[in-house]
Enzyme design. Sequence first.
Site, mmCIF file in Angstrom:
data_model
loop_
_atom_site.group_PDB
_atom_site.id
_atom_site.type_symbol
_atom_site.label_atom_id
_atom_site.label_comp_id
_atom_site.label_asym_id
_atom_site.label_seq_id
_atom_site.Cartn_x
_atom_site.Cartn_y
_atom_site.Cartn_z
ATOM 1 N N ASP A 43 -26.819 7.460 9.209
ATOM 2 C CA ASP A 43 -25.631 8.252 9.560
ATOM 3 C C ASP A 43 -24.555 8.140 8.490
ATOM 4 O O ASP A 43 -24.525 7.189 7.705
ATOM 5 C CB ASP A 43 -25.071 7.853 10.934
ATOM 6 N N GLU A 99 -24.966 3.306 12.744
ATOM 7 C CA GLU A 99 -24.332 2.107 12.208
ATOM 8 C C GLU A 99 -22.831 2.247 12.255
ATOM 9 O O GLU A 99 -22.109 1.304 12.550
ATOM 10 C CB GLU A 99 -24.782 1.861 10.758
HETATM 11 ZN ZN LIG Z 1 -22.371 1.895 5.557
#
Ligand SMILES: [Zn+2]
Length: 382
Positions: A74, A139
């Site tokens: 992401d 994340e």
């Molecule tokens: Zn990162």
Amino acid sequence: MKHFTEDEKIKILSDIIAIKSVNENEIEVANYIKDLFAEYGIESKIVPVTDSRVNLVADIGSGSPVIGVSGHMDVVSPGDENEWTSDPFTLIERDGKLYGRGTDDMKAGLVNLVLVMIELKENNKLKNGTVRFMATTGEEVGGAGSKKLYEEGYMDDVNYLWVAEPSHDTIIYSHKGSLNLHITSIGEAAHSSMPEQGYNAINPLMKYLLELDEKLNGDDRKNEVLGKLVMSTTIFNAGNQVNSVPDKAAAELNVRTIPEFDNDEVIDLFNKTADKFNKEGAHIDIEVTMSLPSVFSSKHSKMVNLAKEIGKKHLGLEISVKGSPGVTDASNLLRGKDDNFPFMMFGPGETKMAHKTDEYVYKDYYFAFFDIYKELILGLSK
Ligand SMILES: [Zn+2]
């Protein structure tokens, strides 16, 4: 035999930058990598995290050591796209820099891991051990993907973990944890001319937050590498009319934790302090919205030493070895491992470039890290 040319390396990075993996769209990146792996006979597995979010895992080689390599798929939102000099989702080279959302954080690192896996497999270079590629989802929003990989046992047999987050001339071997809390205080509304008829929700919450701020930020404990724990109240909402006593107040806060003063102890302290306030008439309630533990490992692991040496050779830079206040997926991936577990964060791009408008990675460093990763894996798997 397979040797990726520079043009091929740029093409693949550019394809992956073009995928807008901002929130819940990592699956397209996962499918792209899965297809690319399949072209070279590497089998990979999609690991679902939610209905729409997935991780991707692939192994090459067999037996031990198991070298875990990881990157998130992401990226953060580009923000106002008009502020960008060029389209954030079109990779463009200017003055030796590759521009685009995610070039730095962290698709350049991720793509290098993918390409290295393929070359090692195709050229039959890995004589010993396993490389486990773990691409994660989410994340940037609490590490849901890495949590899933930990829970499903993908880390159980791993002997080394490195995360390819941007760090450039620095190897990060320890980092702080991060904890988000949402606190609500419930009172009773009243007209401000007769406050005794109600219960002001703001007052106990202010006192509560200040008491904890003092306790946490004033705590003497200090980690030799990470320094002290820090806490910041970041959001406070209450009231909607100047002459009404509010019946609800809410705050959010973030704590950056250290091993000596960890997430559990902080949560316990917030709970106990709430109990104390609630006995005196308040109604304070706590919700933990994110809890990522700190990571503390050895500065002198075989992996760190080797990375330092190989990094210097390919980057032509002196590599420093440090702790960091930022968190990575290692918070989840290393749950249950002891303090000597070899971990590092080392990848192309500068940490300060992450999440910025006109994000870029130096082209030379993108290429250099490919060589670094390949040599490092071969060195560790010996
Ligand atoms: Zn990162």
